[in-house]
Design a protein around this motif. Structure first.
Motif, PDB file in Angstrom:
ATOM      1  N   THR A   1       2.875   6.516  -3.105  1.00  0.00           N
ATOM      2  CA  THR A   1       3.830   6.950  -3.206  1.00  0.00           C
ATOM      3  C   THR A   1       4.066   6.921  -4.337  1.00  0.00           C
ATOM      4  OG1 THR A   1       5.496   5.138  -2.460  1.00  0.00           O
ATOM      5  CG2 THR A   1       4.683   7.249  -0.553  1.00  0.00           C
ATOM      6  N   PHE A   2       3.317   6.281  -5.499  1.00  0.00           N
ATOM      7  CA  PHE A   2       4.151   5.985  -7.005  1.00  0.00           C
ATOM      8  C   PHE A   2       4.506   7.145  -7.572  1.00  0.00           C
ATOM      9  CE2 PHE A   2       3.030   4.458 -11.108  1.00  0.00           C
ATOM     10  CZ  PHE A   2       4.369   3.638 -10.784  1.00  0.00           C
ATOM     11  N   LYS A   3       4.632   7.667  -8.389  1.00  0.00           N
ATOM     12  CA  LYS A   3       5.107   9.215  -9.119  1.00  0.00           C
ATOM     13  C   LYS A   3       4.437   8.262 -10.645  1.00  0.00           C
ATOM     14  CE  LYS A   3       8.693  10.812  -6.637  1.00  0.00           C
ATOM     15  NZ  LYS A   3       8.863   9.823  -5.390  1.00  0.00           N
ATOM     16  N   GLY A   4       3.279   8.889 -10.684  1.00  0.00           N
ATOM     17  CA  GLY A   4       3.088   9.233 -12.595  1.00  0.00           C
ATOM     18  C   GLY A   4       1.555   8.851 -12.677  1.00  0.00           C
TER      19      GLY A   4
ATOM     20  N   PRO B   1       0.116  -1.557   0.103  1.00  0.00           N
ATOM     21  CA  PRO B   1      -0.563   0.057   0.186  1.00  0.00           C
ATOM     22  C   PRO B   1       0.510   1.343   0.002  1.00  0.00           C
ATOM     23  CG  PRO B   1      -0.762  -1.269   1.744  1.00  0.00           C
ATOM     24  CD  PRO B   1       0.300  -2.033   1.046  1.00  0.00           C
ATOM     25  N   MET B   2       2.180   1.279   0.747  1.00  0.00           N
ATOM     26  CA  MET B   2       2.858   2.677   0.762  1.00  0.00           C
ATOM     27  C   MET B   2       3.583   2.554  -0.838  1.00  0.00           C
ATOM     28  SD  MET B   2       3.780   4.792   2.330  1.00  0.00           S
ATOM     29  CE  MET B   2       2.838   4.040   3.586  1.00  0.00           C
TER      30      MET B   2
ATOM     31  N   LYS C   1      -4.975   5.231  -7.607  1.00  0.00           N
ATOM     32  CA  LYS C   1      -4.481   4.615  -6.672  1.00  0.00           C
ATOM     33  C   LYS C   1      -5.006   3.736  -5.891  1.00  0.00           C
ATOM     34  CE  LYS C   1      -0.120   7.571  -6.447  1.00  0.00           C
ATOM     35  NZ  LYS C   1       0.640   8.704  -5.861  1.00  0.00           N
ATOM     36  N   LEU C   2      -6.163   4.518  -5.153  1.00  0.00           N
ATOM     37  CA  LEU C   2      -7.480   4.746  -4.279  1.00  0.00           C
ATOM     38  C   LEU C   2      -7.937   2.846  -5.031  1.00  0.00           C
ATOM     39  CD1 LEU C   2      -8.572   7.534  -2.384  1.00  0.00           C
ATOM     40  CD2 LEU C   2      -7.283   5.731  -1.993  1.00  0.00           C
ATOM     41  N   ARG C   3      -8.461   3.344  -6.870  1.00  0.00           N
ATOM     42  CA  ARG C   3      -9.483   2.414  -7.593  1.00  0.00           C
ATOM     43  C   ARG C   3      -8.075   0.971  -7.400  1.00  0.00           C
ATOM     44  NH1 ARG C   3     -13.253   5.330 -11.799  1.00  0.00           N
ATOM     45  NH2 ARG C   3     -13.305   3.112 -12.467  1.00  0.00           N
ATOM     46  N   TYR C   4      -6.832   1.243  -7.992  1.00  0.00           N
ATOM     47  CA  TYR C   4      -6.225   0.196  -8.530  1.00  0.00           C
ATOM     48  C   TYR C   4      -6.111  -1.061  -6.472  1.00  0.00           C
ATOM     49  CZ  TYR C   4      -2.244  -2.236  -9.504  1.00  0.00           C
ATOM     50  OH  TYR C   4      -1.266  -3.575  -9.352  1.00  0.00           O
ATOM     51  N   GLY C   5      -6.187   0.202  -5.422  1.00  0.00           N
ATOM     52  CA  GLY C   5      -5.643  -0.414  -5.006  1.00  0.00           C
ATOM     53  C   GLY C   5      -7.001  -1.665  -3.948  1.00  0.00           C
ATOM     54  N   LEU C   6      -7.569  -0.873  -4.055  1.00  0.00           N
ATOM     55  CA  LEU C   6      -9.250  -1.654  -3.917  1.00  0.00           C
ATOM     56  C   LEU C   6      -9.434  -2.607  -4.860  1.00  0.00           C
ATOM     57  CD1 LEU C   6     -11.849  -1.294  -2.122  1.00  0.00           C
ATOM     58  CD2 LEU C   6     -12.722  -0.068  -4.118  1.00  0.00           C
ATOM     59  N   HIS C   7      -9.273  -2.757  -5.921  1.00  0.00           N
ATOM     60  CA  HIS C   7      -9.490  -3.912  -6.909  1.00  0.00           C
ATOM     61  C   HIS C   7      -8.347  -4.993  -6.185  1.00  0.00           C
ATOM     62  CE1 HIS C   7      -8.359  -5.935 -10.693  1.00  0.00           C
ATOM     63  NE2 HIS C   7     -10.021  -6.032 -10.594  1.00  0.00           N
TER      64      HIS C   7
END
Length: 436
Positions: free
Chosen positions: A107-110, A102-103, A116-122
């Motif tokens: 902190t992913f650039k680009g 998750p961290m 990011k939230l949608r990717y993490g939830l999926h």
């Protein structure tokens, strides 16, 4: 009452074929394994890489690989399994970034926050999901786009599809992609740490153990002995024809890649032959490299770079300690793609360039040795509803079973899945009564 011993031919000595023969031998039958290669293992087979015995294609193990871990224990090899906290990375916009927790995502650039939230939830929900059936007839790229949005799909997913499946990337099963997300997601022992496993001596340790166990119980493994034809008469299997001639068997279990089945069993009903003819596979050219020093600190590196035609690479010695450093760079493509016909040197040159771009500290002299291996039927192309279009493993010929890694869809091809499926297939085949 003890089961009557049956003489059963097993075609192919990859993990599935060895698992079939191992289970048959355990249960008191006499398996005879026919293998075209001069060694057991199929895609897990090792080769001599300048004095290092190592697999031609990379393998790793997850804590959820129960069938693999069980057979290791049965063979007395459990103590040779080791678990390592590994790292993932992402090469994007000419920058090497942490990945896989998750961290790292935050902190992913680009990539924007909402993406990011949608990717993490999926990813989280995919890891928690157990029922794949609702995804079976769903197309994967559309499913992912709906969950993660256009931005995250473009940055984190599109090239992974395009540089593995090319023209087939828009017609893949969401269930198959989900199983890959879940397997890696469930290899974590905390939210921030992933744990993967390696076997001392690599996959050869398992292969040698299975081979020895099969032979100790009266089974045979015949290397450099491809089956030429499964002989059928009046709807029943009669045996196998090889270069040495015909040999009678009670039953035959084939575990060779499905595209070979039509050639091996030309007398199958036309409707079944047509089903096999429709199946497609991706090929791979896998470059293995010895380096004087590490490329990165990651085991797995995803890549999104317009100058690199690969979806990622595996820095194997960041999992299994090796000296010198070893990495695998797989180039996937349809077997009919012109790139598959290019000479090895084209792929070796690309790998040198890509590695020196990712790590500018590398120079030509850091590349100790490089080899390329090719496998035409490396990955089945699993489109929506894939399982519905596979003929049943028990074919409409008495005494004949056919399967390969396609048959444990939606799971991706893997050693553990092949072992589990193969052992079940052996029990089913041995328990089936044939017409008198």
């Amino acid at each position: 009452m003890e089961a009557q011993q049956q003489r059963i031919a097993v075609l192919g000595a990859g993990p599935m074929g060895l698992a079939v023969a191992y289970q048959l031998a355990l249960d008191g039958h006499k398996p005879v394994v026919y293998e075209a290669d001069d060694r057991v293992g199929g895609m897990t087979a090792a080769f001599d890489f300048g004095g290092l015995q190592i697999e031609r294609y990379y393998h790793f193990h997850c804590i959820s690989d129960s069938a693999f871990l069980q057979v290791l224990d049965e063979l007395g090899l459990g103590s040779r399994m080791h678990w390592v906290a590994t790292k993932m990375g992402y090469w994007y916009q000419n920058r090497l970034q942490p990945w896989g927790n998750p961290m790292a995502l935050l902190t992913f650039k680009g990539l924007g926050l909402m993406a990011k939230l949608r990717y993490g939830l999926h990813a989280f929900l995919s890891t928690k999901r157990n029922d794949w059936k609702p995804l079976d007839h769903v197309e994967a790229t559309g499913w992912i786009r709906r969950w993660v949005g256009a931005e995250a799909y473009e940055v984190l997913w599109r090239r992974l599809f395009d540089y593995k499946f090319y023209d087939y990337s828009s017609n893949l099963s969401a269930a198959w992609i989900w199983s890959r997300i879940r397997r890696i997601g469930r290899s974590r022992y905390s939210l921030f740490k992933e744990k993967l496993g390696y076997l001392e001596g690599g996959s050869q340790t398992l292969l040698d153990g299975l081979k020895a166990a099969i032979e100790a119980k009266g089974g045979e493994i015949r290397l450099s002995s491809p089956a030429r034809q499964v002989v059928i008469d009046e709807g029943c299997v009669r045996g196998v024809r090889t270069e040495a001639g015909f040999e009678a068997f009670d039953k035959v279990v084939s575990t060779v890649p499905l595209p070979y089945v039509s050639r091996l069993v030309p007398d199958l009903p036309p409707a079944v032959l047509a089903q096999f003819a429709m199946l497609k596979n991706i090929a791979v050219v896998c470059v293995i490299v010895k380096l004087k020093k590490p490329l990165t600190e990651n085991f797995w590196l995803n890549i999104n770079d317009p100058e690199m035609d690969i979806p990622g690479l595996v820095e194997y010695s960041n999992l299994r300690p090796l000296d010198p450093h070893v990495l695998y760079v797989p180039f996937y493509m349809p077997g009919e793609h012109p790139k598959y016909q290019e000479p090895d040197e084209v792929f070796l040159d690309k790998v040198r360039r890509y590695c020196m771009k990712i790590n500018p500290g590398l120079v030509e002299q850091d590349f100790i040795d490089m080899r390329a291996s090719r496998y035409r039927y490396a990955q089945p192309i699993c489109d929506p509803g894939y399982l519905d279009r596979l003929p049943p493993a028990a074919l409409p010929v008495a005494g004949l079973w056919v399967a390969d890694t396609s048959y444990y869809y939606p799971e991706d091809r893997g050693i553990s899945e092949s072992i589990g499926f193969g052992r079940g297939l052996a029990k089913s085949a041995a328990a089936t009564s044939l017409p008198a």
